[in-house]
Design a protein around this motif. Structure first.
Motif, PDB file in Angstrom:
ATOM      1  N   TYR A  27       0.857  -1.176   0.000  1.00 53.43           N
ATOM      2  CA  TYR A  27       0.000   0.000   0.000  1.00 53.43           C
ATOM      3  C   TYR A  27       0.899   1.235   0.000  1.00 53.43           C
ATOM      4  O   TYR A  27       1.847   1.322   0.780  1.00 53.43           O
ATOM      5  N   PRO A 110      -2.058  -2.869   6.876  1.00 45.10           N
ATOM      6  CA  PRO A 110      -0.727  -2.274   7.007  1.00 45.10           C
ATOM      7  C   PRO A 110      -0.007  -2.799   8.244  1.00 45.10           C
ATOM      8  O   PRO A 110      -0.635  -3.262   9.198  1.00 45.10           O
ATOM      9  N   PHE A 116      -0.876   4.128   9.791  1.00 44.25           N
ATOM     10  CA  PHE A 116      -1.477   4.190   8.459  1.00 44.25           C
ATOM     11  C   PHE A 116      -2.705   5.085   8.465  1.00 44.25           C
ATOM     12  O   PHE A 116      -2.869   5.960   7.606  1.00 44.25           O
TER      13      PHE A 116
END
Length: 253
Positions: A27, A110, A116
């Motif tokens: 990500y 994450p 995050f």
């Protein structure tokens, strides 16, 4: 043994792709948006399209439709009555972060969920309007075959028919006499006798025809789906003809 080895090789290729896709899962967050990458697919979500984030709860036990292995969850599931796209390696529901947009909800995992979420919220405050969610695929992931069930069924039928033909020939090979009569195509008079090794040419020729048709069908599908259906349907028909030829050869052995 050869048929079993072929099946195991195909499974190995599938699991190798899943391993590669899991390795590439990541990500990326910046002031422009969030990118979710998995294998041949990339989801880009502009920061202004993110409506909110929420952490996973222990009572969330989604019934995932897709890949659901320990440490790899990719697919669709219903969470709270809403469909969620999972691109996650979570081991417990608490490791999930749900990202809501007007068109979809994504489940990611994450390494540091709190950080995050804080990073996304920080970028959301300065996000500029404009942009739309985009799904990007590479040349493999964007091929029309993945969304064409008819082509998939025809291709699978042709491959399984050829694989079964190899299995049949190897099953009867040991019981054949050293000299057999082979008639191909399965029309006309039987006049020649050959070594039983020549029987292996039938499934080999069928495999060569299948390979050519599959390659041509995949190439044509970019522009003309009807041509792909014709080639794949012809592949199935030709495999059946090779089956007839093998049956005649064995019956006249």
């Amino acid at each position: 043994a050869i048929v079993s080895a072929t099946v195991l090789i195909a499974l190995a290729v599938v699991f190798a792709f899943w391993a590669y896709a899991c390795y590439t899962l990541h990500y990326t967050v910046d002031r422009n948006g969030l990118t979710i990458a998995w294998g041949t697919i990339r989801h880009y979500i502009p920061m202004e399209r993110i409506e909110g984030l929420s952490a996973g709860r222990g009572e969330d036990r989604p019934d995932l439709w897709g890949l659901s292995w320990p440490g790899l969850r990719v697919g669709r599931a219903l969470v709270g009555g809403k469909e969620v796209l999972f691109y996650s390696t979570h081991r417990s529901p608490e490791e999930i972060v749900y990202v809501r947009t007007p068109s979809a909800t994504y489940a990611v995992s994450p390494q540091d969920p709190a950080r995050f979420m804080a990073e996304v919220e920080r970028f959301r405050q300065s996000a500029k309007p404009g942009g739309s969610e985009i799904v990007q695929r590479d040349i493999v992931g964007s091929h029309p075959i993945w969304a064409d069930r008819v082509a998939q069924v025809l291709a699978l039928a042709a491959v399984l028919t050829n694989l079964a033909l190899w299995g049949y020939v190897f099953a009867v090979y040991r019981d054949l006499s050293p000299q057999i009569t082979i008639e191909f195509p399965p029309l006309g008079e039987i006049t020649d006798r050959h070594s039983r090794n020549e029987l292996l040419m039938i499934p080999a020729a069928a495999l060569a025809v299948l390979a050519v048709n599959l390659v041509a069908g995949l190439a044509f599908q970019w522009r003309e789906r009807a041509a792909t259906y014709l080639l794949l349907s012809g592949s199935v028909f030709l495999q059946l003809l090779f089956w007839v030829s093998a049956g005649i050869a064995v019956a006249n052995a």
